[in-house]
Design a protein around this motif. Structure first.
Motif, PDB file in Angstrom:
ATOM      1  N   ILE A  16      59.862  65.548   8.611  1.00 45.36           N
ATOM      2  CA  ILE A  16      59.335  64.542   7.677  1.00 45.36           C
ATOM      3  C   ILE A  16      59.213  65.122   6.271  1.00 45.36           C
ATOM      4  O   ILE A  16      59.534  64.450   5.283  1.00 45.36           O
ATOM      5  CB  ILE A  16      57.971  64.031   8.193  1.00 45.36           C
ATOM      6  CG1 ILE A  16      58.188  63.210   9.460  1.00 45.36           C
ATOM      7  CG2 ILE A  16      57.283  63.187   7.149  1.00 45.36           C
ATOM      8  CD1 ILE A  16      56.932  62.949  10.221  1.00 45.36           C
ATOM      9  N   SER A  19      62.732  65.359   4.700  1.00 47.22           N
ATOM     10  CA  SER A  19      63.198  64.018   4.332  1.00 47.22           C
ATOM     11  C   SER A  19      62.451  63.493   3.110  1.00 47.22           C
ATOM     12  O   SER A  19      63.041  62.882   2.214  1.00 47.22           O
ATOM     13  CB  SER A  19      62.988  63.048   5.498  1.00 47.22           C
ATOM     14  OG  SER A  19      63.713  63.455   6.599  1.00 47.22           O
ATOM     15  N   SER A  20      61.151  63.772   3.076  1.00 40.32           N
ATOM     16  CA  SER A  20      60.329  63.302   1.967  1.00 40.32           C
ATOM     17  C   SER A  20      60.761  63.955   0.653  1.00 40.32           C
ATOM     18  O   SER A  20      60.877  63.294  -0.379  1.00 40.32           O
ATOM     19  CB  SER A  20      58.851  63.616   2.265  1.00 40.32           C
ATOM     20  OG  SER A  20      58.056  63.303   1.168  1.00 40.32           O
ATOM     21  N   GLU A  23      64.310  62.636  -0.427  1.00 38.89           N
ATOM     22  CA  GLU A  23      64.362  61.236  -0.832  1.00 38.89           C
ATOM     23  C   GLU A  23      63.293  60.865  -1.850  1.00 38.89           C
ATOM     24  O   GLU A  23      63.163  59.701  -2.220  1.00 38.89           O
ATOM     25  CB  GLU A  23      64.232  60.341   0.409  1.00 38.89           C
ATOM     26  CG  GLU A  23      65.334  60.607   1.424  1.00 38.89           C
ATOM     27  CD  GLU A  23      65.527  59.469   2.400  1.00 38.89           C
ATOM     28  OE1 GLU A  23      65.012  58.374   2.123  1.00 38.89           O
ATOM     29  OE2 GLU A  23      66.179  59.679   3.420  1.00 38.89           O
ATOM     30  N   ARG A  25      60.199  60.482  -1.534  1.00 35.22           N
ATOM     31  CA  ARG A  25      59.432  59.397  -0.941  1.00 35.22           C
ATOM     32  C   ARG A  25      58.148  59.979  -0.372  1.00 35.22           C
ATOM     33  O   ARG A  25      58.142  61.125   0.089  1.00 35.22           O
ATOM     34  CB  ARG A  25      60.267  58.784   0.183  1.00 35.22           C
ATOM     35  CG  ARG A  25      59.969  57.361   0.505  1.00 35.22           C
ATOM     36  CD  ARG A  25      60.917  56.888   1.587  1.00 35.22           C
ATOM     37  NE  ARG A  25      60.750  55.479   1.866  1.00 35.22           N
ATOM     38  CZ  ARG A  25      61.134  54.899   2.982  1.00 35.22           C
ATOM     39  NH1 ARG A  25      61.705  55.597   3.933  1.00 35.22           N
ATOM     40  NH2 ARG A  25      60.957  53.608   3.174  1.00 35.22           N
ATOM     41  N   GLU A  30      57.855  58.341   5.208  1.00 33.74           N
ATOM     42  CA  GLU A  30      58.873  58.978   6.049  1.00 33.74           C
ATOM     43  C   GLU A  30      58.400  58.982   7.509  1.00 33.74           C
ATOM     44  O   GLU A  30      59.157  58.716   8.426  1.00 33.74           O
ATOM     45  CB  GLU A  30      59.134  60.412   5.582  1.00 33.74           C
ATOM     46  CG  GLU A  30      59.951  60.503   4.332  1.00 33.74           C
ATOM     47  CD  GLU A  30      61.269  59.752   4.427  1.00 33.74           C
ATOM     48  OE1 GLU A  30      61.975  59.899   5.440  1.00 33.74           O
ATOM     49  OE2 GLU A  30      61.579  58.990   3.494  1.00 33.74           O
ATOM     50  N   SER A  33      58.568  55.398   8.858  1.00 34.94           N
ATOM     51  CA  SER A  33      59.945  54.988   9.205  1.00 34.94           C
ATOM     52  C   SER A  33      60.323  55.543  10.570  1.00 34.94           C
ATOM     53  O   SER A  33      60.917  54.844  11.400  1.00 34.94           O
ATOM     54  CB  SER A  33      60.941  55.517   8.165  1.00 34.94           C
ATOM     55  OG  SER A  33      60.656  54.996   6.906  1.00 34.94           O
TER      56      SER A  33
END
Length: 680
Positions: A16, A19-20, A23, A25, A30, A33
């Protein structure tokens, strides 16, 4: 268990965080999702919307996402409590109650349009969510407050209860770290479900019990009891194939409903009843007869529309169900094999037959994709040290399961070769391919509904010629997935971006695909496959399209108020198709249809050879005893032919492989007599 739980937490939080960062985000979203896709696949709810701006700056209210089930009139709203520390931490009751209060405060804001307008920014995702819930408020019967956390809660806290809200029944559903871990590692598609009938046992008749693995039972279920079961468990009560069928084909059957309302005494005679399965049944003998007091993992394999129609009449029409009874055919399968479940779905009688496309969850298409994903190496991309795989997860939890019994350097090596960012689920494949198939309005309807549409397309193509799903198809899927995910990341930092990423990405991909098709080109898959990164010229073009699509989606004069609802309409796609799309800058990445056809034919020939070899290997693995049993059965039934016996002798001999045509005959015999010869 504790060690595995710790490893799971570490793996999840690392994924996570990465990915965070990539992106740009928030880590909460994350996590959201990831977990919502997992729960949607497990049947906890249908499709969902994530609200990225759903938190009040002053901390008074929040909504991280929502899902509305039109079949059982249930609204689910999500709140997240996440920790990003390296070590696991506990979740307190006070923290859970605080999030529940904020979720309730959000709902209170919907009381009047004026408060709604004055509280939320009219162009925000949060406003659209509030407006959607407000518009559907009269249709909502149940509200589920779903708390999602990567922290550990005690069992006592999982029993939190709430009073009704505006006369709507409320419940709290807590998914903490342990519960999520158990779902992912259970190797099952869904969480264990135990239904207790001890207060009102169901009378039954044991129809057949030839062995310990399978028991057949006939029962009569009171209509009100079935309606309340559906109210409590919702779509989780429906076997995956039936759930997919219902989402795609319809909801309440008017004929069934009319019988319930006007001729309840005749309902039992008119209706075909339910076909169900369960993994375990507690059956007792009483002075009044045999009864069922508990069922584990009850699934309605056929009869989803009867259940949904009966529930609708009970809730919406306040129908008296005291005179309604439903026949239930129950098969208790201790070894709950997917093949048997699929066969029950396929052969069971119903008013609306579940088609082969609805059985797509167990289709050989997935087995072939899985085989390619484990075998084909993808050239190293920028930032990678070597060749990798795109890991196709045919069944939920395969990726984690593959790492369960390895540790240390072997585990790191597995993750390097199979990076989590290259994990593909069945619904991912449906989303990516339907975007390139120019069906963005279907993709926008959510993962499960889009999967049902994808199933129809693949099932039809597979029946016509399965060789088109060869190695080239898999390479195309990986290239398409790479572009799709690169665009997802590229959109986030754009100044114009304010939400609805899923809708914008699928429409941008579809618009580009339609333009390429219009000029009789296709992306050069061989070139893209060998490239070390996704072409910047493609991403730049997709970003231009994305910005224009965003403007259309959020235009003040759009015909549908909620942008995510507007994206589900075909007329929005008609509007998007008018956007200018200049593909001159990516022509070096395109090939002509003639070149595509040459590559496709070559791949199909290879696939047909591989399919034949695979079939030969399969029949060669079957023991001599099984072939002998089949020969004996053929003689007993007086169906043996000279040709069949000759081929069976070749199979029993095991000295040489049967030819491809002989292997087909042997496979047909296996399929015909598998029930009689037992496990292979």
């Amino acid at each position: 268990m504790n060690e595995q739980l710790t490893e799971y937490y570490t793996s999840l939080i690392e994924h996570i965080k990465v990915s965070s960062d990539v992106e740009s985000r928030m880590i909460e979203y994350e996590y959201l999702s990831y977990i919502l896709e997992l729960l949607s696949d497990a049947g906890e709810f249908d499709d969902y919307n994530i609200i990225e701006d759903g938190r009040d700056g002053a901390g008074r209210w929040l909504i991280d996402g929502y899902s509305f089930d039109e079949n059982n009139f249930s609204l689910s709203i999500f709140g997240t409590i996440i920790s990003s520390t390296p070590e696991q931490s506990s979740l307190s009751k006070r923290e859970i109650e605080a999030v529940l209060k904020k979720l309730q405060n959000f709902l209170k804001k919907l009381a009047t349009p004026e408060v709604l307008y004055n509280t939320f920014e009219p162009s925000s995702n949060c406003y659209y969510a509030a407006q959607f819930i407000q518009n559907n408020w009269s249709n909502i019967e149940n509200i589920r407050f779903i708390i999602l956390s990567n922290r550990l809660a005690s069992d006592r806290m999982k029993e939190v209860k709430l009073d009704n809200f505006d006369d709507k029944v409320c419940s709290v559903n807590l998914w903490d770290l342990k519960r999520t871990f158990e779902l992912e590692f259970s190797r099952k598609e869904r969480e264990e479900m135990i239904i207790d009938f001890s207060d009102s046992p169901i009378s039954c008749l044991i129809a057949n019990q030839k062995n310990e693995e399978e028991k057949s039972i006939l029962a009569v279920l009171p209509g009100e009891q079935l309606a309340k079961l559906y109210q409590q468990w919702g779509s989780r009560l429906l076997e995956q194939n039936v759930r997919s069928f219902l989402q795609h084909k319809g909801k309440v059957n008017k004929g069934i409903k009319a019988t319930i309302l006007h001729e309840p005494l005749h309902f039992f005679a008119y209706n075909n009843g339910l076909t169900t399965i369960a993994s375990q049944a507690v059956i007792k003998e009483t002075p009044t007869g045999t009864v069922i007091t508990q069922l584990k993992d009850l699934q309605i394999v056929n009869g989803g529309q009867t259940t949904a129609s009966l529930y609708s009449a009970f809730i919406k029409d306040k129908a008296d169900l005291s005179n309604v009874s439903v026949q239930m055919k129950l098969t208790v399968i201790s070894d709950n094999t997917q093949n048997l479940v699929s066969n029950i779905s396929r052969y069971a009688n119903s008013q609306n037959k579940v088609s082969d496309a609805d059985l797509f969850s167990n289709h050989p298409f997935h087995i072939r994709l899985e085989e390619f994903s484990r075998r084909l190496w993808v050239p190293a991309k920028t930032g990678q040290k070597g060749l990798t795989h795109w890991f196709y997860e045919r069944a939920r939890g395969q990726y984690l399961d593959a790492q369960l019994y390895i540790s240390g350097s072997k585990k790191k090596q597995f993750q390097l070769v199979n990076p989590r960012s290259q994990l593909l689920t069945k619904t991912d494949v449906a989303k990516i391919m339907n975007s390139w198939n120019c069906l963005p309005y279907e993709v926008s309807k959510g993962a499960q509904k889009n999967f049902a549409i994808f199933a129809e397309l693949i099932n039809k193509q597979w029946e016509e010629d399965d060789s088109i799903f060869g190695e080239r198809y898999y390479r195309k899927l990986v290239c398409y997935a790479s572009i799709f995910r690169a665009l997802e990341k590229a959109i986030m930092p754009e100044e114009w971006y304010s939400g609805f990423r899923a809708n914008i990405v699928t429409y941008a991909i579809a618009r580009l695909s339609s333009e390429i098709n219009k000029h009789n080109f296709e992306l050069n898959i061989d070139l893209l496959w060998r490239s070390s990164s996704v072409s910047t010229s493609i991403i730049q073009l997709l970003l231009l399209l994305s910005q224009k699509i965003n403007e259309l989606l959020q235009a003040n004069d759009r015909p549908i108020g909620n942008p995510s609802e507007y994206a589900k309409r075909v007329n929005f796609w008609d509007t998007v198709k008018k956007i200018n799309c200049d593909i001159n800058n990516i022509k070096s990445l395109l090939i002509t249809i003639e070149e595509v056809n040459y590559s496709t034919i070559k791949s199909q020939k290879t696939q047909k050879i591989e399919t034949g070899i695979s079939l030969q290997e399969k029949v060669m693995r079957v023991s001599k005893d099984v072939w002998q049993k089949i020969e004996d059965i053929l003689h007993q039934e007086d169906k043996a032919t000279v040709s069949q016996i000759s081929i069976l002798r070749i199979a029993m001999d095991h000295k040489k492989a049967p030819s491809e045509k002989q292997a087909i005959v042997l496979e047909n015999l296996l399929n015909r007599y598998q029930d009689k010869v037992g496990k292979l």
